[in-house]
Design a protein around this motif. Structure first.
Motif, mmCIF file in Angstrom:
data_model
loop_
_atom_site.group_PDB
_atom_site.id
_atom_site.type_symbol
_atom_site.label_atom_id
_atom_site.label_comp_id
_atom_site.label_asym_id
_atom_site.label_seq_id
_atom_site.Cartn_x
_atom_site.Cartn_y
_atom_site.Cartn_z
ATOM 1 N N UNK A 161 12.232 -16.595 10.564
ATOM 2 C CA UNK A 161 13.936 -16.542 10.254
ATOM 3 C C UNK A 161 13.672 -15.488 8.694
ATOM 4 N N UNK A 162 12.705 -15.546 8.270
ATOM 5 C CA UNK A 162 12.475 -14.672 6.665
ATOM 6 C C UNK A 162 11.227 -13.822 6.759
ATOM 7 N N UNK A 163 11.600 -13.014 5.941
ATOM 8 C CA UNK A 163 10.240 -11.851 5.595
ATOM 9 C C UNK A 163 9.887 -12.022 4.153
ATOM 10 N N UNK A 164 8.473 -12.311 3.979
ATOM 11 C CA UNK A 164 7.934 -12.669 2.764
ATOM 12 C C UNK A 164 6.791 -11.705 2.635
ATOM 13 N N UNK A 165 6.856 -11.137 1.380
ATOM 14 C CA UNK A 165 5.510 -10.055 0.975
ATOM 15 C C UNK A 165 5.188 -10.312 -0.477
ATOM 16 N N UNK A 166 4.106 -10.514 -0.680
ATOM 17 C CA UNK A 166 3.631 -10.456 -1.878
ATOM 18 C C UNK A 166 2.679 -9.598 -2.399
ATOM 19 N N UNK A 167 2.872 -8.773 -3.460
ATOM 20 C CA UNK A 167 1.879 -7.558 -3.932
ATOM 21 C C UNK A 167 1.315 -7.962 -5.022
ATOM 22 N N UNK A 168 -0.205 -7.779 -5.207
ATOM 23 C CA UNK A 168 -0.861 -7.833 -6.487
ATOM 24 C C UNK A 168 -1.239 -6.489 -7.232
ATOM 25 N N UNK A 169 -1.268 -6.513 -8.269
ATOM 26 C CA UNK A 169 -1.650 -5.306 -9.273
ATOM 27 C C UNK A 169 -2.561 -5.634 -10.221
ATOM 28 N N UNK A 170 -3.472 -4.809 -10.489
ATOM 29 C CA UNK A 170 -4.528 -5.235 -11.208
ATOM 30 C C UNK A 170 -4.832 -3.817 -12.535
ATOM 31 N N UNK A 171 -5.438 -4.647 -13.550
ATOM 32 C CA UNK A 171 -5.622 -3.554 -14.617
ATOM 33 C C UNK A 171 -6.479 -2.427 -14.108
ATOM 34 N N UNK A 172 -6.313 -1.065 -14.237
ATOM 35 C CA UNK A 172 -7.332 -0.099 -13.876
ATOM 36 C C UNK A 172 -8.982 -0.189 -14.599
ATOM 37 N N UNK A 173 -8.789 -0.503 -15.879
ATOM 38 C CA UNK A 173 -10.136 -0.856 -16.475
ATOM 39 C C UNK A 173 -10.838 -2.301 -16.303
ATOM 40 N N UNK A 174 -10.247 -3.229 -16.591
ATOM 41 C CA UNK A 174 -10.933 -4.456 -16.605
ATOM 42 C C UNK A 174 -10.502 -5.216 -15.002
ATOM 43 N N UNK A 175 -9.906 -4.597 -14.289
ATOM 44 C CA UNK A 175 -9.756 -5.200 -12.801
ATOM 45 C C UNK A 175 -9.074 -6.544 -12.899
ATOM 46 N N UNK A 176 -8.658 -6.957 -14.146
ATOM 47 C CA UNK A 176 -7.943 -8.413 -14.477
ATOM 48 C C UNK A 176 -6.424 -8.361 -13.644
ATOM 49 N N UNK A 177 -6.120 -9.324 -12.938
ATOM 50 C CA UNK A 177 -4.689 -9.526 -12.276
ATOM 51 C C UNK A 177 -3.655 -9.135 -13.503
ATOM 52 N N UNK A 178 -2.779 -8.239 -12.959
ATOM 53 C CA UNK A 178 -1.546 -7.925 -13.896
ATOM 54 C C UNK A 178 -0.281 -8.497 -13.491
ATOM 55 N N UNK A 179 -0.038 -8.345 -12.230
ATOM 56 C CA UNK A 179 1.277 -8.548 -11.794
ATOM 57 C C UNK A 179 1.258 -9.274 -10.424
ATOM 58 N N UNK A 180 2.078 -10.375 -10.099
ATOM 59 C CA UNK A 180 2.273 -10.858 -8.552
ATOM 60 C C UNK A 180 3.744 -10.554 -8.434
ATOM 61 N N UNK A 181 4.228 -9.807 -7.499
ATOM 62 C CA UNK A 181 5.492 -9.687 -6.982
ATOM 63 C C UNK A 181 5.814 -10.016 -5.665
#
Length: 213
Positions: A161-181
């Motif tokens: 009944x629903x569509x749920x999608x989560x995208x993760x982005x990371x810092x280009x240098x440190x590879x640390x997690x930056x955003x979760x949408x």
């Protein structure tokens, strides 16, 4: 001769195949201790009737030391846990409350990204293209970047009944997690939640004086 070459190629390709266990091991290396962590996050919720932004600064050093600031349109509060007590301060009115702390008042797990592959039923990774792999599961499909060694997308499959999608982005240098949408579509009504990670590190160097009251 062709048969021998095929066998050699098959063995070579199999030896370089990415396994679920290898992915789980790589993700576990990046995890901070769940009870010794400092994070600053900003959460923006976009829904049909508007937008809401909230900021959280959370520090935990063991089970007995917690520091948390929460700022949103509805709440501006500081919370301290130390020496078996919990203190809340309304930053608008300066009203303070101190009560015994039994460990149940704060649900800190909601502020931590879970390791999705630690539980549930998952199949072996399937190469999509380049460094991208698909890990099919019973309730979701996970996309994993073998070069980045991080999850980049999760698509929920368990709710028709629903569509749920989560995208993760990371810092280009440190590879640390930056955003979760996370985007949720229910019957054409779309709600999105963007979490921006401003700080994510071990709390071992966070001064103990901030827990005192």
């Amino acid at each position: 001769m062709k048969h021998i070459l095929f066998v050699i190629l098959f063995i070579c390709s199999s030896s370089f195949a990415l396994t679920l266990k290898e992915v789980q091991n790589e993700l576990s290396k990046k995890a901070f201790s769940q009870d010794t962590i400092e994070m600053k996050i900003r959460t923006t919720v976009d829904f049909a009737f508007g937008k809401q932004v909230s900021d959280i600064h959370l520090v935990q050093k063991g089970a007995s030391k917690i520091y948390m600031e929460m700022k949103s349109p509805l709440l501006n509060q500081k919370t301290l846990v130390s020496a078996g007590k919990i203190k809340t301060i309304d930053m608008n009115t300066r009203e303070e409350k101190v009560l015994p702390y039994n460990g149940t008042e704060l649900n800190l797990s909601q502020y931590r990204a879970p390791n999705l592959l630690e539980s549930g039923e998952w199949k072996q990774p399937e190469k999509v293209s380049g460094n991208m792999y698909l890990i099919p599961g019973k309730e979701a499909n996970i996309y994993y970047d073998s070069k980045l060694k991080q999850i980049t997308k999760v698509i929920q499959t368990g709710n028709p009944e629903s569509n749920t999608e989560t995208d993760f982005t990371y810092d280009a240098v440190t590879k640390d997690l930056k955003t979760i949408k996370t985007t949720v579509d229910i019957g054409g009504v779309i709600t999105s939640v963007l979490v921006e990670i401003q700080t994510l590190k071990s709390a071992k160097d966070f001064p103990d004086r901030f827990f005192e009251f």
